[in-house]
Write an enzyme that holds these catalytic residues in place. Structure first.
Site, short mmCIF file in Angstrom:
data_model
loop_
_atom_site.label_atom_id
_atom_site.label_comp_id
_atom_site.label_asym_id
_atom_site.label_seq_id
_atom_site.Cartn_x
_atom_site.Cartn_y
_atom_site.Cartn_z
N GLU A 222 -5.50 13.63 64.69
CA GLU A 222 -4.26 14.37 64.41
C GLU A 222 -4.32 15.72 65.11
OE1 GLU A 222 -2.22 16.42 60.42
OE2 GLU A 222 -3.86 14.96 60.22
N ASP A 224 -2.07 19.10 64.90
CA ASP A 224 -0.96 19.81 64.25
C ASP A 224 -0.46 20.90 65.19
OD1 ASP A 224 -1.19 18.29 61.91
OD2 ASP A 224 -2.77 19.59 61.15
N GLU A 227 2.49 24.05 61.85
CA GLU A 227 2.64 24.01 60.40
C GLU A 227 3.00 25.43 59.99
OE1 GLU A 227 0.22 20.97 58.02
OE2 GLU A 227 -1.25 21.91 59.36
N HIS A 238 -7.57 18.23 64.63
CA HIS A 238 -8.43 17.43 63.75
C HIS A 238 -9.08 16.33 64.59
CE1 HIS A 238 -6.71 18.97 59.90
NE2 HIS A 238 -5.60 19.08 60.62
#
Length: 454
Positions: A222, A224, A227, A238
Site C-alpha cells: 500500500e 498512501d 491522508e 507500507h
C-alpha cells in the site's frame, strides 16, 4: 466425431455451471471520472475512466430472491456470511449475487474530472455514516486501471476545507488484482468492486474472489499518497513481503507479520513544522470542532481553506551497481497553490535526520519494521507490478484519528476526532479530489518549465 460430441457436452455443462455461479444481479452504473496520462514530450491526454464502489456497497443477496447473504453492512454491526448460503466457496458463488450500488445514496458524487466523497448521508430521517471507498476503473469499465508509477509522478487537486479534526480524506495505491480476482466463482470482479486488500490485512467477507470461510486477512502493499484533513496531512509507504493479494493467517496478519502496518510516514507537523499546512483564513471558522474563527489566524504556507495541487514523485536510484540500479530510493512531495510551486516542508525536529521526503535515512529513523521488510525497495517492486488507485473518506470511533492530527502529529485535542462530535458539529464533512494526472516526472503539474500540464 465422438470426441467432438463429448467436448461439446462438457462445454455446455461448464457454461451451465458458470451461469449458475454468475455472482451478478442487477447491473451497476459507474460514475465517470476523467483522468489524464502525461508525458514530457506530448503533454496530457484525457482518459474516460470511471469509478466503482467497493463490494461492501453492493448488496449481496440470494439468487432469485431478496434475502441477504450477509457479509456486508453500512453504519452498524456487519452480519457474517450466511452459513446456510455460504458454507463453502462453490455454494456461496452459486447461491449469492452482487447488485449494483447506489452511488449518490452512499455519498459519492462525480462530475467530469472531480469526485466528492461525503461522510454522512440521511437515511430514513437519520444521519448515518456511509464512509464510501471507491476504485478507479479503466475506460472499458471492466477492470481496475493499473498505475505503474516508479520513476513517474501523480498529481491531483484536493479540497479539504470541510474535513475537520478526526476526519481522513484519503487517496492511495493498493496492490489489488486488476480484475478484482474475477473467476468462475467470482464473475463480478472489478465491475462490482471486489478484491480489496491493504497493508492492514483486513478480514473481509471475500478474499481473492471467493468467500472468506476461514477468516483470512487480505494483505498487500500500500502507498498512501494522501491522508489528510484541513489541519494535518501525511503520506506513507507500507511494505509487504508477499506480492499481490496474500491471504494471511495468525501471526502473519499481526504487527510483525507479512506487512508493515505503521509504514514510513511524513507528516510536516510531526516533523516540527507547525506553520506549513493549515487553514489561513480568519473569516472561515477553522476546521477544529470546538473553536470559532478569530482575527489571529496563523498564515500557513499551504492554505487549506482553498483547493491546491498535490504531486508525489517516485524517484529511482541511478547507482550503476546491479543491486541498486533502478530501485525506488525516494518519495518526494510538491504542492502548487495560486500558481506557485511549493517544496515540501523540511524536517525541523533536531532528533530527526534532515530532509523533506521519504528516504532510507528518514525511514530508518521512524519505521524500523518497514526497513526490515525491505523498505522503499520492496515498495518499488509493488510499483513495478502496478497498483490500483483508491479514494476514501473515514473517521475512527476507537482512536479518533489521533495518529494523524493530535499530540505531536497535529493541533487537534484528543477528543475532537470522536465521530459523534464530528457528526453533530460538521455533518457536511466531505473531501473533493479532481484533475488526477500521472506520467513522466515534471509532466503533471504547472511549473515554469512545463506549459503542458494544467
Amino acid at each position: 466425431m465422438h470426441v467432438s460430441v463429448i467436448a461439446a457436452a462438457a462445454t455446455a455443462c461448464l457454461l451451465q455451471q458458470r451461469v449458475a455461479a454468475q455472482g451478478i444481479g442487477n447491473p451497476d452504473t459507474y460514475p465517470r471520472l476523467s483522468t489524464e496520462k502525461c508525458t514530457t514530450k506530448d503533454g496530457c491526454v484525457k482518459q474516460e475512466t470511471a469509478i466503482v464502489l467497493d463490494a461492501s456497497f453492493h448488496g449481496l443477496r440470494q439468487v432469485n430472491g431478496t434475502g441477504s447473504c450477509g457479509g456486508y453492512g453500512i453504519g452498524g454491526v456487519v452480519p457474517p456470511l450466511s452459513k446456510e448460503l455460504c458454507p463453502d466457496h462453490e455454494s456461496c458463488a452459486r447461491n449469492c449475487v452482487f447488485d449494483g450500488a447506489d452511488y449518490e445514496g452512499n455519498g459519492v458524487a462525480a462530475n467530469g474530472s472531480s469526485i466528492t466523497l461525503n461522510m454522512y448521508m440521511e437515511r430514513e430521517g437519520a444521519l448515518v455514516p456511509v464512509s464510501p471507498r471507491v476504485y478507479l476503473l479503466d475506460a472499458e469499465q471492466d477492470n481496475y486501471e493499473i498505475l505503474y508509477l516508479k520513476n513517474q509522478e501523480i498529481s491531483f487537486d484536493v479540497d479539504v476545507s470541510k474535513l475537520v479534526c478526526g476526519m481522513n480524506g484519503a487517496l492511495y495505491l493498493t496492490e489489488m488484482n486488476a480484475t478484482g480476482a474475477r473467476s468462475a466463482l467470482n464473475p463480478a470482479g472489478a465491475r462490482y468492486g471486489t478484491g480489496y486488500c491493504d497493508a492492514q490485512c483486513p478480514t473481509l467477507p471475500f478474499i481473492n474472489g471467493v468467500a472468506n470461510i476461514d477468516a483470512k486477512g487480505a494483505c498487500c502493499n500500500e502507498m498512501d499518497l494522501w491522508e489528510a484533513n484541513a489541519v494535518a496531512s501525511s503520506f506513507t509507504a507500507h511494505a509487504c513481503t508477499e506480492p499481490g493479494v496474500y491471504p494471511c493467517t495468525g501471526g502473519e496478519c499481526g504487527s510483525i507479520g507479512v506487512c508493515d502496518k505503521s509504514g514510513c510516514a511524513y507528516n510536516t507537523w510531526k516533523m516540527g513544522n507547525t506553520s506549513f499546512y493549515g487553514p489561513s483564513s480568519a473569516l472561515t471558522p477553522p476546521p477544529t470542532n470546538n473553536t470559532v474563527g478569530s482575527g489571529n489566524a496563523t498564515k500557513f504556507t499551504i492554505d487549506t481553506t482553498r483547493s491546491f495541487t498535490v504531486t508525489t514523485q517516485f524517484l529511482i536510484s541511478y547507482n550503476p551497481s546491479p543491486i541498486n540500479k533502478g530501485t525506488l530510493n525516494e518519495v518526494r512531495r510538491l504542492y502548487v497553490q495560486d500558481g506557485v510551486v511549493v517544496e515540501n516542508a523540511p524536517v525541523s525536529d533536531p532528533a530527526m535526520p534532515p530532509g523533506d521526503s521519504l528516504r532510507m535515512s528518514h525511514c530508518q529513523a521512524v519505521a524500523g519494521t518497514f526497513e526490515n521488510l525491505g523498505g522503499l525497495r520492496t515498495a518499488g517492486l509493488a510499483l513495478d507490478r502496478g497498483m490500483v488507485l483508491a479514494f476514501s473518506i473515514w473517521n475512527d470511533n476507537r482512536q479518533f484519528m489521533n495518529w494523524l492530527d493530535s499530540g505531536k502529529a497535529g493541533p487537534c485535542d484528543l477528543e475532537e476526532g470522536n465521530p459523534e462530535v464530528i457528526k453533530q458539529r460538521r455533518p457536511d464533512t466531505a473531501v473533493t479530489f479532481s484533475n488526477i494526472r500521472w506520467g513522466d516526472i515534471g509532466s503533471t503539474y504547472s511549473h515554469p518549465n512545463n506549459t503542458g500540464a494544467v
